[in-house]
Design a protein around this motif. Structure first.
Motif, mmCIF file in Angstrom:
data_model
loop_
_atom_site.group_PDB
_atom_site.id
_atom_site.type_symbol
_atom_site.label_atom_id
_atom_site.label_comp_id
_atom_site.label_asym_id
_atom_site.label_seq_id
_atom_site.Cartn_x
_atom_site.Cartn_y
_atom_site.Cartn_z
ATOM 1 N N UNK A 104 0.836 -1.205 0.000
ATOM 2 C CA UNK A 104 0.000 0.000 0.000
ATOM 3 C C UNK A 104 0.868 1.251 0.000
ATOM 4 N N UNK A 105 1.908 1.256 0.815
ATOM 5 C CA UNK A 105 2.839 2.395 0.856
ATOM 6 C C UNK A 105 3.517 2.598 -0.490
ATOM 7 N N UNK A 106 3.913 1.506 -1.109
ATOM 8 C CA UNK A 106 4.591 1.587 -2.411
ATOM 9 C C UNK A 106 3.671 2.204 -3.461
ATOM 10 N N UNK A 107 2.416 1.774 -3.479
ATOM 11 C CA UNK A 107 1.447 2.327 -4.427
ATOM 12 C C UNK A 107 1.207 3.811 -4.147
ATOM 13 N N UNK A 108 1.139 4.165 -2.877
ATOM 14 C CA UNK A 108 0.917 5.559 -2.509
ATOM 15 C C UNK A 108 2.113 6.413 -2.899
ATOM 16 N N UNK A 109 3.309 5.901 -2.697
ATOM 17 C CA UNK A 109 4.509 6.635 -3.117
ATOM 18 C C UNK A 109 4.505 6.879 -4.627
ATOM 19 N N UNK B 285 3.198 11.243 9.390
ATOM 20 C CA UNK B 285 3.268 9.861 8.895
ATOM 21 C C UNK B 285 2.347 8.965 9.721
ATOM 22 N N UNK B 286 2.199 9.247 11.019
ATOM 23 C CA UNK B 286 1.282 8.465 11.859
ATOM 24 C C UNK B 286 -0.159 8.673 11.405
ATOM 25 N N UNK B 287 -0.516 9.915 11.089
ATOM 26 C CA UNK B 287 -1.876 10.202 10.633
ATOM 27 C C UNK B 287 -2.149 9.547 9.284
ATOM 28 N N UNK B 288 -1.189 9.627 8.383
ATOM 29 C CA UNK B 288 -1.350 9.013 7.062
ATOM 30 C C UNK B 288 -1.445 7.495 7.191
ATOM 31 N N UNK C 159 -4.518 5.135 6.036
ATOM 32 C CA UNK C 159 -4.303 4.077 5.043
ATOM 33 C C UNK C 159 -4.669 2.701 5.587
ATOM 34 N N UNK C 160 -4.853 2.594 6.884
ATOM 35 C CA UNK C 160 -5.198 1.314 7.494
ATOM 36 C C UNK C 160 -4.027 0.338 7.577
ATOM 37 N N UNK C 161 -2.821 0.871 7.769
ATOM 38 C CA UNK C 161 -1.636 0.025 7.860
ATOM 39 C C UNK C 161 -1.622 -0.721 9.189
ATOM 40 N N UNK D 75 1.992 14.470 -2.906
ATOM 41 C CA UNK D 75 2.009 14.966 -1.531
ATOM 42 C C UNK D 75 2.709 13.982 -0.597
ATOM 43 N N UNK D 76 2.422 12.689 -0.756
ATOM 44 C CA UNK D 76 3.053 11.693 0.098
ATOM 45 C C UNK D 76 4.557 11.629 -0.181
ATOM 46 N N UNK D 77 4.946 11.692 -1.461
ATOM 47 C CA UNK D 77 6.375 11.706 -1.801
ATOM 48 C C UNK D 77 7.056 12.921 -1.185
ATOM 49 N N UNK D 78 6.362 14.072 -1.191
ATOM 50 C CA UNK D 78 6.936 15.284 -0.595
ATOM 51 C C UNK D 78 7.131 15.104 0.909
#
Length: 184
Positions: free
Chosen positions: A38-43, A67-70, A74-76, A48-51
């Protein structure tokens, strides 16, 4: 744990090994692997996430909070969320792509699979992925986990890397070879 192949040689590899050991001990390898996907797809899909991940201007505290909020949104899984907090505190979020790749390799080894990085000129459909996995399994003699990416500069074909072995059937490489032969 067997970590040959130079995974521990890099900083990202050491972080990936630590995460893998935490996930293994918590019996959460699959959950962590899903969260990392999921993180890889978001990156790949979110500027905004890459920034957030790459910005040196964001303080450690603000980066950890963001990062905790994101991660929560994302449901990690909990292991991955805690790990991201450590990365933020250590200012290592920018190493996330390398960590994800190394973790995938470790998880595949744990399952007895080989990992193949596959770059194609166009996205592969499900049937093509199944056929590719089948052919790679025949070639290496065990199950193969594929890490797919797209590079339109290839023009057509595939570039497959399994460990130190590379199979390049891209049209770009073939055209370059032809041009080299024609030069004499």
């Amino acid at each position: 744990m067997e970590t040959s192949g130079g995974i521990q040689a890099s900083l990202g590899g050491r972080y990936a090994t630590a995460l893998f050991e935490l996930a293994r001990d918590a019996h959460a390898i699959e959950a962590v692997e899903a969260s990392l996907a999921t993180l890889r797809e978001t990156l790949a899909g979110s500027d905004d996430f890459r920034a957030l991940v790459n910005s040196p201007l964001i303080s450690r505290t603000d980066s950890a909070r963001a990062i905790a909020a994101v991660a929560e949104t994302m449901g990690l899984d909990a292991t991955t969320r805690n790990f991201l907090g450590v990365l933020a505190e250590n200012r290592r979020l920018r190493d996330l792509p390398k960590i994800i790749a190394a973790f995938r390799t470790l998880a595949a080894r744990h399952r007895g699979e080989a990992t193949a990085e596959v770059v194609s000129a166009h996205p592969l459909n499900d049937e093509q992925v199944v056929e590719l996995k089948h052919r790679l399994r025949q070639r290496v003699g065990r199950e193969v986990s594929v890490d797919l990416s797209v590079d339109s500069a290839l023009l057509g074909g595939l570039v497959v890397r399994i460990g130190s072995q590379m199979i390049d059937s891209s049209i770009r490489t073939r055209l370059n070879s032809l041009a080299h032969v024609m030069k004499g």
